[in-house]
Design a protein around this motif. Structure first.
Motif, PDB file in Angstrom:
ATOM      1  N   ALA A 228     -11.553  11.155 -13.134  1.00 16.95           N
ATOM      2  CA  ALA A 228     -12.257   9.775 -12.901  1.00 16.95           C
ATOM      3  C   ALA A 228     -11.225   8.684 -12.705  1.00 16.95           C
ATOM      4  CB  ALA A 228     -13.161   9.471 -13.817  1.00 16.95           C
ATOM      5  N   THR A 229     -10.051   8.553 -13.880  1.00 22.54           N
ATOM      6  CA  THR A 229      -9.040   7.804 -13.388  1.00 22.54           C
ATOM      7  C   THR A 229      -8.529   7.774 -12.358  1.00 22.54           C
ATOM      8  OG1 THR A 229      -9.212   7.952 -15.999  1.00 22.54           O
ATOM      9  CG2 THR A 229      -7.246   6.761 -14.944  1.00 22.54           C
ATOM     10  N   ALA A 230      -7.901   8.973 -11.761  1.00 24.57           N
ATOM     11  CA  ALA A 230      -7.089   9.045 -10.718  1.00 24.57           C
ATOM     12  C   ALA A 230      -8.010   8.535  -9.447  1.00 24.57           C
ATOM     13  CB  ALA A 230      -6.783  10.544 -10.453  1.00 24.57           C
ATOM     14  N   LYS A 231      -9.487   8.824  -9.360  1.00 27.97           N
ATOM     15  CA  LYS A 231     -10.186   8.334  -8.190  1.00 27.97           C
ATOM     16  C   LYS A 231     -10.276   6.963  -8.303  1.00 27.97           C
ATOM     17  CE  LYS A 231     -14.610   9.349  -5.891  1.00 27.97           C
ATOM     18  NZ  LYS A 231     -15.918  10.022  -5.860  1.00 27.97           N
ATOM     19  N   GLY A 232     -10.484   6.227  -9.664  1.00 32.55           N
ATOM     20  CA  GLY A 232     -10.729   4.902  -9.871  1.00 32.55           C
ATOM     21  C   GLY A 232      -9.891   3.912  -9.348  1.00 32.55           C
ATOM     22  N   VAL A 233      -8.389   4.415  -9.496  1.00 29.16           N
ATOM     23  CA  VAL A 233      -7.486   3.597  -9.310  1.00 29.16           C
ATOM     24  C   VAL A 233      -6.763   3.897  -7.658  1.00 29.16           C
ATOM     25  CG1 VAL A 233      -6.384   3.444 -11.434  1.00 29.16           C
ATOM     26  CG2 VAL A 233      -5.537   5.184 -10.001  1.00 29.16           C
ATOM     27  N   GLY A 234      -7.076   4.983  -6.920  1.00 30.79           N
ATOM     28  CA  GLY A 234      -6.938   5.473  -5.589  1.00 30.79           C
ATOM     29  C   GLY A 234      -6.922   4.375  -4.654  1.00 30.79           C
ATOM     30  N   PRO A 235      -8.045   3.641  -4.424  1.00 31.75           N
ATOM     31  CA  PRO A 235      -8.260   2.638  -3.366  1.00 31.75           C
ATOM     32  C   PRO A 235      -6.908   1.546  -3.549  1.00 31.75           C
ATOM     33  CG  PRO A 235     -10.208   3.076  -4.147  1.00 31.75           C
ATOM     34  CD  PRO A 235      -9.426   3.715  -5.151  1.00 31.75           C
ATOM     35  N   THR A 236      -6.803   1.100  -4.939  1.00 35.41           N
ATOM     36  CA  THR A 236      -5.924   0.124  -5.178  1.00 35.41           C
ATOM     37  C   THR A 236      -4.439   0.459  -4.834  1.00 35.41           C
ATOM     38  OG1 THR A 236      -7.299  -1.079  -6.856  1.00 35.41           O
ATOM     39  CG2 THR A 236      -4.990  -1.726  -6.850  1.00 35.41           C
ATOM     40  N   LEU A 237      -4.071   1.760  -5.244  1.00 33.89           N
ATOM     41  CA  LEU A 237      -2.717   2.045  -5.081  1.00 33.89           C
ATOM     42  C   LEU A 237      -2.655   2.254  -3.602  1.00 33.89           C
ATOM     43  CD1 LEU A 237      -2.287   4.678  -7.897  1.00 33.89           C
ATOM     44  CD2 LEU A 237      -1.369   2.436  -7.491  1.00 33.89           C
ATOM     45  N   ASN A 238      -3.577   2.892  -2.735  1.00 32.71           N
ATOM     46  CA  ASN A 238      -3.736   2.829  -1.557  1.00 32.71           C
ATOM     47  C   ASN A 238      -3.383   1.872  -0.746  1.00 32.71           C
ATOM     48  OD1 ASN A 238      -3.731   4.791   0.887  1.00 32.71           O
ATOM     49  ND2 ASN A 238      -5.859   3.614   1.198  1.00 32.71           N
ATOM     50  N   GLY A 239      -4.133   0.883  -1.010  1.00 38.10           N
ATOM     51  CA  GLY A 239      -3.790  -0.565  -0.431  1.00 38.10           C
ATOM     52  C   GLY A 239      -2.473  -1.166  -0.680  1.00 38.10           C
ATOM     53  N   LEU A 240      -1.773  -1.000  -1.817  1.00 40.85           N
ATOM     54  CA  LEU A 240      -0.538  -1.339  -2.207  1.00 40.85           C
ATOM     55  C   LEU A 240       0.474  -0.626  -1.299  1.00 40.85           C
ATOM     56  CD1 LEU A 240      -0.759  -1.939  -5.835  1.00 40.85           C
ATOM     57  CD2 LEU A 240      -0.455  -3.768  -4.222  1.00 40.85           C
ATOM     58  N   ARG A 241       0.356   0.747  -1.424  1.00 39.01           N
ATOM     59  CA  ARG A 241       1.175   1.434  -0.511  1.00 39.01           C
ATOM     60  C   ARG A 241       1.218   1.257   1.071  1.00 39.01           C
ATOM     61  NH1 ARG A 241      -0.524   5.245   3.578  1.00 39.01           N
ATOM     62  NH2 ARG A 241      -2.265   6.019   2.106  1.00 39.01           N
ATOM     63  N   THR A 242      -0.054   0.751   1.485  1.00 34.38           N
ATOM     64  CA  THR A 242      -0.093   0.431   2.909  1.00 34.38           C
ATOM     65  C   THR A 242       0.567  -0.801   3.418  1.00 34.38           C
ATOM     66  OG1 THR A 242      -2.018   1.463   3.068  1.00 34.38           O
ATOM     67  CG2 THR A 242      -1.789  -0.037   4.689  1.00 34.38           C
ATOM     68  N   ILE A 243       0.659  -1.655   2.270  1.00 28.84           N
ATOM     69  CA  ILE A 243       1.304  -2.930   2.371  1.00 28.84           C
ATOM     70  C   ILE A 243       3.095  -2.693   2.521  1.00 28.84           C
ATOM     71  CG2 ILE A 243       2.184  -5.126   1.431  1.00 28.84           C
ATOM     72  CD1 ILE A 243      -0.736  -5.192   0.360  1.00 28.84           C
ATOM     73  N   TRP A 244       3.276  -1.878   1.588  1.00 28.21           N
ATOM     74  CA  TRP A 244       4.902  -1.320   1.905  1.00 28.21           C
ATOM     75  C   TRP A 244       5.207  -0.780   2.987  1.00 28.21           C
ATOM     76  CZ3 TRP A 244       8.434  -3.126  -1.290  1.00 28.21           C
ATOM     77  CH2 TRP A 244       8.273  -3.449  -2.519  1.00 28.21           C
ATOM     78  N   PHE A 245       4.335   0.255   3.567  1.00 32.74           N
ATOM     79  CA  PHE A 245       4.723   0.685   4.936  1.00 32.74           C
ATOM     80  C   PHE A 245       4.505  -0.171   6.035  1.00 32.74           C
ATOM     81  CE2 PHE A 245       3.120   5.528   3.875  1.00 32.74           C
ATOM     82  CZ  PHE A 245       4.072   5.504   3.047  1.00 32.74           C
ATOM     83  N   ALA A 246       3.584  -1.348   5.968  1.00 28.35           N
ATOM     84  CA  ALA A 246       3.631  -2.286   6.906  1.00 28.35           C
ATOM     85  C   ALA A 246       4.709  -3.023   7.103  1.00 28.35           C
ATOM     86  CB  ALA A 246       2.302  -3.183   6.829  1.00 28.35           C
ATOM     87  N   ILE A 247       5.318  -3.307   5.944  1.00 26.63           N
ATOM     88  CA  ILE A 247       6.548  -4.021   5.918  1.00 26.63           C
ATOM     89  C   ILE A 247       7.805  -3.165   6.523  1.00 26.63           C
ATOM     90  CG2 ILE A 247       8.381  -5.070   4.401  1.00 26.63           C
ATOM     91  CD1 ILE A 247       6.033  -5.625   2.567  1.00 26.63           C
ATOM     92  N   ALA A 248       7.687  -1.873   6.182  1.00 24.21           N
ATOM     93  CA  ALA A 248       8.730  -0.893   6.542  1.00 24.21           C
ATOM     94  C   ALA A 248       8.526  -0.740   8.064  1.00 24.21           C
ATOM     95  CB  ALA A 248       8.536   0.497   5.882  1.00 24.21           C
TER      96      ALA A 248
END
Length: 458
Positions: free
Chosen positions: A383-403
């Motif tokens: 439940a915890t892993a699933k709950g923070v998933g969207p936020t972490l995925n969004g932050l990861r995507t920003i790093w990739f866009a900059i890359a």
């Protein structure tokens, strides 16, 4: 900015500041890989802490369908403030690594601000409903924007300071580890490893054979073969380091990897959908052919979540060959390379390799990825892993866009036909085509249910 140039400039900056190598602190001695692990871990820990204490983390919105949506949602004061706040946090984190690595924080901040702005433009374009309908995501626009700037104008020094694609990608990959759970790795572990062994071995030797046929020297051929068969830029760096390779040749191969990745990231996902290739097979195909985990993830996003998981697992199965490849390439080159050329020009001998060189060449960010995966697999509740998933995925995507903005800026078309008459570029393209069809064959065999049960990533 290449890793070598970055290292040289950082070393010079430290010297100018009166910090010689023997005076560097522990933090100042950390490599780009370790900083990616540290920053990724800080982000993951912060998101977990805030979420567990009931604090919601808001991220900017980029999805829109019409002009009213664009102005009232995307360009609204509230969303623009979120974009600004997110950029400030990312800049602060990255600046810590840059400052302690000997970089110029002032120039980096100016360059980062522009790259972040361009990344947001790519997000907004790719977020349009009509654009995304045709499978055109932010990745395509980020690359195009970067390529246009990198090839049409001479990048100023303050911008070059922030063009660190590998650093941004590696940080994002550490965060990506939170979505790759051990249960999924176990499901596809054996097929992924077998595919990696077959693909890496066959493509590497085919690439080297083709290089020799086209009269490309072995030093060039080894760097090129490693890039095509294993994981692009990182593998090229490893191979060049293992044989004390020419930095110009390494830069050339790096440019080829970055340029070739652009059409492949668009064409391969399209082919998966057009030919109705099963998603898990398509993901394994993407993982075995695209040269970086970031591009695998981006291309997999165009197919579906199952393709992302299968692709990343297949790619990381190949990534474990980086250290192994460095070890065996160094041994082979030590015996293959003569002590002199034509009996006159001394050639520096490669030191006998051991476990130390495997550790030195192994990409440390992979440890961060594995660590994040283990924590989210075994130490946190589903439940915890699933709950923070969207936020972490969004932050990861920003790093990739900059890359991807940075990758576009680093890709130079003009150099491809100058060195050795363009033969290395032709070799790379043919080897990559062989890689595409060879990997597709084994993806069907290993992930299609012929030898193993079809992995279930749902």
């Amino acid at each position: 900015m290449s890793v070598e140039n970055t290292a040289t400039e950082n070393s010079a900056a430290l010297t100018d500041a009166g910090i010689t190598p023997d005076k560097k602190t522990f933090l100042q001695s950390l490599t780009e890989d370790w900083w990616a692990v540290i920053l990724g871990s800080i982000i993951i820990a912060t998101v977990l802490f805030l979420t567990n204490n009931g604090s919601a983390i808001a991220l900017p919105a980029y999805k829109w369908s019409g002009s009213e949506d664009l102005f009232n949602k995307i360009l609204s004061p509230g969303n623009l403030l979120l974009i600004l706040e997110t950029g400030v946090v990312f800049l602060a984190l990255a600046s810590i690594a840059i400052a302690l690595s000997g970089g110029n924080v002032g120039r980096f901040a100016a360059g980062f601000a522009l790259i972040y702005l361009l990344a947001n433009i790519a997000f907004i374009i790719g977020g349009n409903k009509s654009v995304s309908y045709y499978g055109l995501e932010y990745v395509v626009f980020a690359l195009l924007i970067g390529i246009l700037l990198g090839n049409l104008i001479k990048l100023p020094s303050w911008l070059k300071e922030a063009v660190r694609s590998e650093f941004y990608i590696k940080t994002g990959l550490v965060i990506l580890g939170t979505t790759i759970l051990s249960a999924d790795l176990i499901k596809a572990g054996l097929p992924g490893i077998i595919q990696a062994v077959i693909v890496v071995s066959a493509v590497w030797f085919f690439s080297l054979w083709l290089s020799r046929k086209l009269k490309v020297d072995d030093e060039f051929g080894i760097i090129l073969a490693s890039a095509v068969s294993i994981c692009g830029v990182s593998a090229a760096i490893v191979a060049a380091g293992a044989i004390n390779g020419d930095k110009k040749k390494l830069s050339y191969v790096t440019t080829l990897v970055l340029i070739m990745a652009i059409p492949m990231m668009v064409i391969l996902p399209w082919a998966v959908r057009y030919f109705q290739i099963p998603e898990v097979i398509g993901g394994a195909w993407l993982g075995g052919t695209l040269d970086t985990t970031a591009t695998v993830t981006a291309a997999g996003d165009l197919v579906g979540p199952i393709a992302v998981k299968a692709g990343v697992i297949a790619k990381f199965s190949q990534n474990v060959f980086i250290g192994v490849a460095a070890f065996f390439i160094a041994i082979w080159w030590a015996y293959r390379k003569p002590a002199t050329q034509d009996g006159e020009i001394p050639v520096t001998k490669v030191k006998s390799p051991g476990l130390k060189i495997v550790w030195e060449r192994f990409p440390k960010f992979v440890l961060g990825f594995i660590g994040a995966s283990l924590v989210f697999s075994f130490l946190l509740s589903p439940a915890t892993a699933k709950g923070v998933g969207p936020t972490l995925n969004g932050l990861r995507t920003i790093w990739f866009a900059i890359a991807f903005i940075s990758i576009g800026m680093e890709a130079k078309f003009s150099s491809l036909v100058k060195l050795q008459g363009g033969r290395p570029a032709f070799t790379f393209v043919i080897a990559q085509i062989f890689n595409i069809f060879w990997t597709l064959l084994w993806s069907y065999i290993l992930f299609g249910g012929y030898l193993f049960p079809i992995p279930d990533f749902k």
